[in-house]
Design an enzyme around this catalytic site. Structure first.
Site, PDB file in Angstrom:
ATOM      1  N   ARG A 123       0.819  -1.218   0.000  1.00 18.17           N
ATOM      2  CA  ARG A 123       0.000   0.000   0.000  1.00 18.17           C
ATOM      3  C   ARG A 123       0.852   1.266   0.000  1.00 18.17           C
ATOM      4  O   ARG A 123       0.348   2.369  -0.125  1.00 18.17           O
ATOM      5  CB  ARG A 123      -0.903   0.031   1.251  1.00 18.17           C
ATOM      6  CG  ARG A 123      -1.820  -1.174   1.390  1.00 18.17           C
ATOM      7  CD  ARG A 123      -2.981  -1.119   0.419  1.00 18.17           C
ATOM      8  NE  ARG A 123      -3.998  -0.190   0.849  1.00 18.17           N
ATOM      9  CZ  ARG A 123      -5.043  -0.502   1.626  1.00 18.17           C
ATOM     10  NH1 ARG A 123      -5.176  -1.739   2.062  1.00 18.17           N
ATOM     11  NH2 ARG A 123      -5.927   0.394   1.951  1.00 18.17           N
ATOM     12  N   PRO A 140      18.108   2.818  -3.172  1.00 18.00           N
ATOM     13  CA  PRO A 140      17.515   3.863  -3.997  1.00 18.00           C
ATOM     14  C   PRO A 140      17.809   5.254  -3.445  1.00 18.00           C
ATOM     15  O   PRO A 140      17.941   5.442  -2.239  1.00 18.00           O
ATOM     16  CB  PRO A 140      16.005   3.586  -3.923  1.00 18.00           C
ATOM     17  CG  PRO A 140      15.797   2.612  -2.838  1.00 18.00           C
ATOM     18  CD  PRO A 140      17.127   2.104  -2.364  1.00 18.00           C
ATOM     19  N   THR A 141      17.867   6.209  -4.356  1.00 18.82           N
ATOM     20  CA  THR A 141      17.962   7.606  -3.960  1.00 18.82           C
ATOM     21  C   THR A 141      16.589   8.086  -3.472  1.00 18.82           C
ATOM     22  O   THR A 141      15.653   7.291  -3.365  1.00 18.82           O
ATOM     23  CB  THR A 141      18.460   8.444  -5.157  1.00 18.82           C
ATOM     24  OG1 THR A 141      18.768   9.738  -4.690  1.00 18.82           O
ATOM     25  CG2 THR A 141      17.407   8.510  -6.272  1.00 18.82           C
ATOM     26  N   ASN A 142      16.425   9.384  -3.166  1.00 13.99           N
ATOM     27  CA  ASN A 142      15.122   9.892  -2.707  1.00 13.99           C
ATOM     28  C   ASN A 142      14.050   9.608  -3.761  1.00 13.99           C
ATOM     29  O   ASN A 142      14.252   9.912  -4.937  1.00 13.99           O
ATOM     30  CB  ASN A 142      15.194  11.408  -2.468  1.00 13.99           C
ATOM     31  CG  ASN A 142      16.008  11.759  -1.230  1.00 13.99           C
ATOM     32  OD1 ASN A 142      16.939  11.037  -0.852  1.00 13.99           O
ATOM     33  ND2 ASN A 142      15.663  12.851  -0.589  1.00 13.99           N
ATOM     34  N   HIS A 178       8.467  13.726   2.884  1.00  6.86           N
ATOM     35  CA  HIS A 178       9.731  14.161   2.277  1.00  6.86           C
ATOM     36  C   HIS A 178       9.511  15.492   1.554  1.00  6.86           C
ATOM     37  O   HIS A 178       8.383  15.948   1.379  1.00  6.86           O
ATOM     38  CB  HIS A 178      10.227  13.108   1.292  1.00  6.86           C
ATOM     39  CG  HIS A 178      10.689  11.845   1.950  1.00  6.86           C
ATOM     40  ND1 HIS A 178       9.893  10.734   2.063  1.00  6.86           N
ATOM     41  CD2 HIS A 178      11.857  11.534   2.564  1.00  6.86           C
ATOM     42  CE1 HIS A 178      10.560   9.785   2.706  1.00  6.86           C
ATOM     43  NE2 HIS A 178      11.742  10.247   3.032  1.00  6.86           N
ATOM     44  N   SER A 235      18.516   2.534   1.452  1.00  4.60           N
ATOM     45  CA  SER A 235      18.283   3.940   1.099  1.00  4.60           C
ATOM     46  C   SER A 235      19.625   4.650   0.977  1.00  4.60           C
ATOM     47  O   SER A 235      20.591   4.294   1.664  1.00  4.60           O
ATOM     48  CB  SER A 235      17.455   4.600   2.194  1.00  4.60           C
ATOM     49  OG  SER A 235      17.508   6.003   2.069  1.00  4.60           O
ATOM     50  N   SER A 236      19.648   5.691   0.140  1.00  4.92           N
ATOM     51  CA  SER A 236      20.898   6.454   0.007  1.00  4.92           C
ATOM     52  C   SER A 236      21.261   7.179   1.302  1.00  4.92           C
ATOM     53  O   SER A 236      22.401   7.603   1.470  1.00  4.92           O
ATOM     54  CB  SER A 236      20.780   7.466  -1.138  1.00  4.92           C
ATOM     55  OG  SER A 236      19.768   8.404  -0.870  1.00  4.92           O
ATOM     56  N   CYS A 237      20.303   7.305   2.235  1.00  6.89           N
ATOM     57  CA  CYS A 237      20.618   8.019   3.477  1.00  6.89           C
ATOM     58  C   CYS A 237      21.406   7.160   4.456  1.00  6.89           C
ATOM     59  O   CYS A 237      21.729   7.627   5.550  1.00  6.89           O
ATOM     60  CB  CYS A 237      19.369   8.573   4.129  1.00  6.89           C
ATOM     61  SG  CYS A 237      18.353   7.314   4.860  1.00  6.89           S
ATOM     62  N   TYR A 295      17.093   5.442  11.543  1.00 10.66           N
ATOM     63  CA  TYR A 295      16.608   4.751  10.343  1.00 10.66           C
ATOM     64  C   TYR A 295      17.790   4.116   9.602  1.00 10.66           C
ATOM     65  O   TYR A 295      17.720   2.971   9.147  1.00 10.66           O
ATOM     66  CB  TYR A 295      15.904   5.777   9.458  1.00 10.66           C
ATOM     67  CG  TYR A 295      15.403   5.275   8.137  1.00 10.66           C
ATOM     68  CD1 TYR A 295      14.230   4.544   8.048  1.00 10.66           C
ATOM     69  CD2 TYR A 295      16.089   5.562   6.951  1.00 10.66           C
ATOM     70  CE1 TYR A 295      13.750   4.106   6.830  1.00 10.66           C
ATOM     71  CE2 TYR A 295      15.628   5.134   5.726  1.00 10.66           C
ATOM     72  CZ  TYR A 295      14.459   4.407   5.669  1.00 10.66           C
ATOM     73  OH  TYR A 295      13.983   3.977   4.454  1.00 10.66           O
ATOM     74  N   ARG A 342      19.853  17.200  -3.567  1.00  9.45           N
ATOM     75  CA  ARG A 342      19.258  15.873  -3.531  1.00  9.45           C
ATOM     76  C   ARG A 342      19.021  15.378  -4.952  1.00  9.45           C
ATOM     77  O   ARG A 342      18.855  16.167  -5.886  1.00  9.45           O
ATOM     78  CB  ARG A 342      17.900  15.893  -2.796  1.00  9.45           C
ATOM     79  CG  ARG A 342      17.962  16.251  -1.320  1.00  9.45           C
ATOM     80  CD  ARG A 342      18.543  15.139  -0.476  1.00  9.45           C
ATOM     81  NE  ARG A 342      18.493  15.452   0.943  1.00  9.45           N
ATOM     82  CZ  ARG A 342      19.417  16.151   1.598  1.00  9.45           C
ATOM     83  NH1 ARG A 342      20.476  16.633   0.955  1.00  9.45           N
ATOM     84  NH2 ARG A 342      19.312  16.373   2.888  1.00  9.45           N
ATOM     85  N   LYS A 354      18.454   0.191   8.584  1.00  7.55           N
ATOM     86  CA  LYS A 354      18.626  -0.256   7.191  1.00  7.55           C
ATOM     87  C   LYS A 354      19.987  -0.923   6.979  1.00  7.55           C
ATOM     88  O   LYS A 354      20.101  -1.893   6.224  1.00  7.55           O
ATOM     89  CB  LYS A 354      18.439   0.928   6.232  1.00  7.55           C
ATOM     90  CG  LYS A 354      16.989   1.393   6.101  1.00  7.55           C
ATOM     91  CD  LYS A 354      16.168   0.357   5.340  1.00  7.55           C
ATOM     92  CE  LYS A 354      14.737   0.787   5.124  1.00  7.55           C
ATOM     93  NZ  LYS A 354      13.941  -0.273   4.459  1.00  7.55           N
ATOM     94  N   ASP A 407      18.867  21.228   7.700  1.00  6.75           N
ATOM     95  CA  ASP A 407      19.203  20.951   6.298  1.00  6.75           C
ATOM     96  C   ASP A 407      19.418  19.462   6.057  1.00  6.75           C
ATOM     97  O   ASP A 407      19.248  18.974   4.947  1.00  6.75           O
ATOM     98  CB  ASP A 407      20.513  21.668   5.932  1.00  6.75           C
ATOM     99  CG  ASP A 407      20.274  23.060   5.377  1.00  6.75           C
ATOM    100  OD1 ASP A 407      19.121  23.367   4.992  1.00  6.75           O
ATOM    101  OD2 ASP A 407      21.247  23.832   5.329  1.00  6.75           O
TER     102      ASP A 407
END
Ligand code: GFB
Length: 318
Positions: free
Chosen positions: A13, A164-166, A180, A108-110, A137, A210, A141, A270
């Site tokens: 979902r 994946p990126t954002n 986001h 995630s890229s973060c 987070y 980003r 991950k 930021d």
């Protein structure tokens, strides 16, 4: 995957899971296993075990996660680390124990170090301190990525990790506090346009950079890599092209037709200064994205307008 393979999409979902479902349906996969959160709480190991015992998925897309933007990550650290650790540990372990052929885990890229060299190469993982606004987070991950590697090494379980990126697209979260930046700015700018307001406030300095990938492109990459990627090393998924938050706001304003100005709210963080992926490993496999940022924003804005009236989560109320 055969057309009748039993495919479980955990998180169907959500933004990513719903796009994977669309991609699977378009390609003619007929046996999609789907469970809403109300019917299967992936944080509950007994419930997950029961589901896998009964349904025996052959392929698992693990797209279920607690996600959010910079403020949600920063203000709910316990939920972000707990729910994500539980969900991924339960699903990865159950997939292995119940004989799944392959599992695809989404990182995630973060999760890269805050000051890793740009563009971000897969080799830079775990080489430095994380961005403090999302370290909870990111730690979860990273644990999921390592769990995939450990199960591959010890048990020979075919588990791969994508970074994946954002992401953005239809079914995204448009809540102004927890979303986001891209859906937040679509909503803020659409509301300003609708109410003839002349100014929109951006969080932070507007200078962080980003990269954004349309979620149907990610879903396409997921299917491609489920079939063609067999390595324990995680793989980046994106364009390898970024822009500043202010440039993003100007692009969304152009799509919406907003001609006002932008203010900056310096009380908001930021986050990491830059996050652009090196996608050379993915490109070498022959995959690239197709939906340019402007086109993806137009599609997402259109979805937002069609859904804003019926869904409080995407409400147009300022
Ligand atoms: O997308 P975002 O919330 O998360 O914010 P991250 C990106 C940048 O946009 C930050 C700025 O510099 C924000 O300060 N920004 C400007 C805004 N205006 C807004 C606004 O109205 N709303 C929001 N949300 N941001 C997340 C991580 O980091 O990236 C997650 O916290 C996740 O863990 C995700 O991995 C992909 O890109 O900074």
């Amino acid at each position: 995957m055969r057309p009748d393979s039993r495919i479980y999409i955990a998180g169907h979902r959500g933004l990513v899971g719903s796009a994977i479902r669309r991609a699977c349906t378009t390609r003619g996969f007929t046996q999609l296993l789907l469970r809403e959160r109300a019917r299967l709480d992936l944080r509950d190991p007994a419930a997950v075990h029961q589901f896998f015992t009964t349904e025996r998925p052959e392929y698992v897309f693990l797209a279920a996660a607690l996600v959010g933007g910079i403020h949600a990550n920063d203000s709910r650290p316990a939920e972000f680390i707990r729910d994500n650790l539980l969900i991924q540990a339960n699903v990865i372990d159950a997939a292995f124990r119940h004989g799944a052929r392959k599992l695809l885990f989404l990182g995630s890229s973060c999760i890269y170090p805050k000051l890793a060299p740009q563009p971000l190469r897969e080799e830079s993982l775990l080489t430095g301190p994380l961005e403090p606004t999302n370290e909870w987070y990111a730690i979860a991950k990273l644990a999921g990525l390592k769990m995939c590697q450990a199960y591959r090494r010890q048990y020979g379980f075919e588990a791969i990790t994508l970074l994946p990126t954002n992401l953005y697209g239809p079914e995204d979260n448009f809540d102004l506090e927890s979303s986001h930046v891209l859906p937040a700015l679509i909503r803020k700018i659409a509301v300003a346009q609708a109410t003839a307001a002349e100014r929109v406030t951006l969080w932070g300095s507007g200078t962080p950079r980003r990269e954004f990938l349309f979620v149907d492109d990610l879903a396409d990459a997921c299917l491609f890599l489920m079939e063609h990627y067999h390595d324990e090393q995680p793989i980046n998924v994106g364009w390898g092209i970024d822009l500043s938050i202010r440039e993003l706001a100007e692009l969304i304003a152009a799509v919406v037709g907003f001609r006002g100005a932008f203010d900056l709210d310096a009380s908001r963080p930021d986050g990491t200064p830059r996050k652009v992926l090196d996608v050379s490993r993915l490109s070498a496999l022959g995959w690239r994205p197709h939906v340019p940022l402007r086109v993806g924003i137009e599609i997402t804005y259109d979805w937002y307008r069609r859904n804003a009236a019926s869904n409080p989560a995407v409400s147009t109320a300022p």
